[in-house]
Scaffold this motif. Structure first.
Motif, short mmCIF file in Angstrom:
data_model
loop_
_atom_site.label_atom_id
_atom_site.label_comp_id
_atom_site.label_asym_id
_atom_site.label_seq_id
_atom_site.Cartn_x
_atom_site.Cartn_y
_atom_site.Cartn_z
N PHE A 1 5.81 1.52 -21.60
CA PHE A 1 5.73 2.82 -21.16
C PHE A 1 5.87 2.91 -19.58
CE2 PHE A 1 4.46 7.24 -21.28
CZ PHE A 1 3.67 7.52 -19.95
N ILE A 2 4.97 1.89 -18.94
CA ILE A 2 5.25 2.04 -17.40
C ILE A 2 6.35 1.56 -16.82
CG2 ILE A 2 4.13 0.84 -15.38
CD1 ILE A 2 1.67 0.23 -17.05
N VAL A 3 7.41 0.71 -17.52
CA VAL A 3 8.27 0.28 -16.81
C VAL A 3 9.45 1.28 -17.14
CG1 VAL A 3 10.34 -1.46 -17.23
CG2 VAL A 3 7.90 -2.25 -17.13
N ASP A 4 9.41 1.95 -18.58
CA ASP A 4 10.52 2.72 -18.91
C ASP A 4 10.55 4.08 -18.16
OD1 ASP A 4 10.61 1.73 -22.42
OD2 ASP A 4 11.30 0.84 -20.70
N SER A 5 9.42 4.36 -17.45
CA SER A 5 9.32 5.63 -16.96
C SER A 5 9.90 5.88 -15.80
CB SER A 5 7.63 6.10 -16.64
OG SER A 5 7.06 4.97 -15.53
N GLN B 1 0.75 -1.10 0.11
CA GLN B 1 0.05 0.01 0.05
C GLN B 1 0.82 1.30 0.08
OE1 GLN B 1 -3.70 -0.77 2.35
NE2 GLN B 1 -3.56 1.24 3.06
N THR B 2 1.71 1.21 -1.10
CA THR B 2 2.78 2.47 -1.12
C THR B 2 2.18 3.25 -1.92
OG1 THR B 2 4.04 1.27 -2.91
CG2 THR B 2 4.68 0.89 -0.49
N THR B 3 2.77 4.64 -2.00
CA THR B 3 2.48 5.70 -2.95
C THR B 3 2.79 5.20 -3.99
OG1 THR B 3 3.22 7.26 -1.20
CG2 THR B 3 2.88 8.33 -3.54
N THR B 4 3.93 4.40 -4.58
CA THR B 4 4.09 4.00 -5.98
C THR B 4 3.11 3.05 -6.46
OG1 THR B 4 6.45 4.19 -5.28
CG2 THR B 4 5.91 2.91 -7.20
N VAL B 5 2.66 2.31 -5.53
CA VAL B 5 1.52 1.20 -6.03
C VAL B 5 0.05 1.99 -6.22
CG1 VAL B 5 -0.13 -0.79 -5.64
CG2 VAL B 5 2.60 -0.70 -5.16
N VAL B 6 -0.02 2.96 -5.68
CA VAL B 6 -1.25 3.70 -5.67
C VAL B 6 -1.11 4.53 -6.85
CG1 VAL B 6 -2.62 5.61 -4.66
CG2 VAL B 6 -1.73 3.77 -3.16
N GLU B 7 0.02 5.20 -7.19
CA GLU B 7 0.04 6.21 -8.31
C GLU B 7 -0.10 5.27 -9.59
OE1 GLU B 7 0.05 9.28 -8.36
OE2 GLU B 7 0.26 9.83 -6.26
N LEU B 8 0.66 3.91 -9.69
CA LEU B 8 0.75 3.09 -10.81
C LEU B 8 -0.63 2.70 -11.13
CD1 LEU B 8 1.73 1.07 -12.78
CD2 LEU B 8 2.01 -0.54 -11.14
N CYS B 9 -1.88 2.15 -9.89
CA CYS B 9 -3.09 1.88 -10.19
C CYS B 9 -3.87 3.12 -10.68
CB CYS B 9 -3.63 1.55 -8.89
SG CYS B 9 -2.95 -0.19 -8.25
N GLN C 1 8.83 -5.53 -9.59
CA GLN C 1 7.76 -5.21 -8.67
C GLN C 1 6.52 -4.79 -9.47
OE1 GLN C 1 10.30 -1.74 -7.25
NE2 GLN C 1 10.28 -2.87 -5.35
N ILE C 2 6.68 -4.17 -10.69
CA ILE C 2 5.64 -3.79 -11.59
C ILE C 2 4.74 -5.09 -12.12
CG2 ILE C 2 4.82 -2.87 -13.88
CD1 ILE C 2 7.04 -0.90 -13.60
N ASN C 3 5.70 -6.22 -12.58
CA ASN C 3 4.72 -7.32 -12.68
C ASN C 3 4.00 -8.14 -11.66
OD1 ASN C 3 6.02 -7.06 -15.13
ND2 ASN C 3 7.47 -8.57 -15.05
N ALA C 4 4.68 -7.83 -10.37
CA ALA C 4 4.13 -8.58 -9.30
C ALA C 4 2.60 -7.75 -9.24
CB ALA C 4 4.78 -8.44 -8.01
N VAL C 5 2.54 -6.46 -9.08
CA VAL C 5 1.11 -5.73 -9.10
C VAL C 5 0.30 -6.00 -9.96
CG1 VAL C 5 0.33 -3.30 -8.89
CG2 VAL C 5 2.52 -3.67 -7.77
#
Lengths: 180, 249
Positions: B184-188, B164-172, B196-200
């Motif tokens: 685009f998501i990974v390269d940003s 429940q981190t800021t990073t995950v919230v912003e990704l969602c 981490q992105i894959n896990a989410v």
């Protein structure tokens, strides 16, 4: 003055008063009385908890902790305007009160009014992973039944970081729904 | 030893809605009860239906099934499989709660070992089973990569099983706003490492709220939406939260 309200609701002992206390920049107004039955604490809120966050000279967020039981719906009326968000706190380890939740969602109608809604689970610091997931499945089903799109989060209302993450989530949802 | 798989309907609330009332309580009780009697199994809920598998000593399983059948929190119990087994299929856990049985490897392994029994089922039972399992092996979910794909969130997630981190919230929030190319998501480099992105994304797929599609060319180039005028409540709240965090709260 740009003034909005955050309505914080939930069952007795969920952590509404504590959340207002943690977030508020003023000494929160608490309306407590001695509990007549064993609810795990000596005092319980009998009205509204009020707190406030000043975002700037002319912008503020009012924090309103309101009881979650349907018989207190007259109290819900007080907060049901200029609503920035509706937070429902559910306590881990207790079954959600479906009737109260249904009344609450029927009253506030976040899906129709466009009010951002979040469900937060408290007292889950040492929760069993699968039991917590089972609770979230219950809550997701209630939300889906009411046609409400709301995230479900963990919350420790005693912890500042955890409490601020709720505000962050509301801000993100409001940005998404353009309710800014 | 034996294994029983049944499917049932969640009991309806007074307003007619079929909801998994007391699922957390049921799970808690099942975990403790099953541990006492060396029973293992899984439990899942989907769109008004429960599926449960229970494995263990014949008598213990029959006793438990009898109790389950009399629980008024569900109705229309349908026995799907009742088979002899020589060993447990599920790991050493008295009850496992599964969000999505169709992509759970343990459940799929169990189902594959009993797939030959599906043809003997009635049409109605096949329909029920199809809510929780791929009846045709060719429909089974294969591990997939997000490379070259675009992703879009269709509902806010259950964050209690994510960080429940800021990073995950912003990704969602990003992929809730609009479909985004995975690259685009990974390269940003704004939303964590690739793993981490894959896990989410995997968890969002597990919650069945992530749409994955072939990425159109435009999805690679769509910029992150610019913020609106700074005097709005949103911007003031954002500034307030940044200040509190940078000041160590």
């Amino acid at each position: 003055m740009d003034y909005k309200k955050l309505a914080i609701t939930g069952e007795v002992g969920a952590g509404k008063s504590q959340l207002v206390k943690t977030l508020s920049e003023i000494n929160p107004l608490e309306t407590e009385a001695e509990s007549s039955v064993d609810i795990g604490k000596s005092y319980t809120t009998v009205g509204i908890d009020y707190g406030r966050i000043n975002l700037s000279e002319d912008t503020a967020l009012g924090l309103y902790g309101v009881p979650g039981q349907a018989r207190y719906s007259f109290v819900w009326e007080i907060v049901n305007s200029s609503l920035w968000g509706l937070l429902i706190i559910v306590r881990y380890g207790e079954s959600p009160n479906y009737e109260n939740l249904e009344h609450l969602l029927e009253f506030f109608k976040p899906n129709e009014s466009g009010t951002s809604c979040i469900v937060a689970i408290s007292h889950c610091e040492n929760a069993d992973h699968d039991e917590l997931r089972a609770l979230t499945i219950e809550l997701s089903s209630i939300l889906e039944q009411a046609n409400i799109n709301a995230p479900i989060l963990k919350l420790d209302p005693r912890d500042k970081e955890s409490s601020l993450s709720i505000l962050h989530m509301f801000n993100v949802i409001n940005m998404h729904s353009k309710n800014i | 030893m034996k294994s029983i798989l049944y499917i049932s309907s969640a009991a309806s609330r007074p307003n007619g809605a079929a909801l998994p009332v007391d699922l957390a309580k049921i799970y808690r009780h099942a975990r403790h009860h099953n541990a006492r009697y060396n029973i293992r199994g899984i439990l899942s809920y989907r769109s008004g239906y429960y599926i449960q598998v229970i494995q263990g000593d014949n008598q213990a399983i029959d006793n438990l099934y009898s109790k389950i059948a009399n629980d008024n929190r569900h109705t229309n119990l349908e026995m799907i499989f009742d088979v002899a087994i020589s060993e447990y299929t599920f790991e050493n856990r008295s009850m496992k709660l599964i969000q999505n049985t169709k992509i759970d490897s343990e459940f799929n392994q169990f189902f594959d070992s009993n797939r030959h029994l599906v043809s003997e089922l009635s049409y109605e039972k096949k329909i029920l089973l199809g809510k929780f399992a791929h009846l045709r092996r060719s429909d089974a979910h294969l591990p997939s990569s997000y490379k070259g794909k675009a992703v879009k969130l269709i509902k806010w997630p259950n964050y209690t099983v994510l960080d429940q981190t800021t990073t995950v919230v912003e990704l969602c929030s990003l992929i809730m706003q609009s479909e985004r190319a995975y690259e685009f998501i990974v390269d940003s480099e704004l939303y964590g490492t690739q793993s981490q992105i894959n896990a989410v994304l995997d968890e969002l797929k597990n919650q069945e709220i992530l749409v994955v599609s072939d990425a159109p060319r435009e999805a690679h180039k769509t910029p992150v939406k610019a913020e609106t005028t700074p005097v709005k409540f949103y911007s003031k709240m954002k500034a307030f939260l940044s200040l509190r965090r940078s000041n160590g709260l």
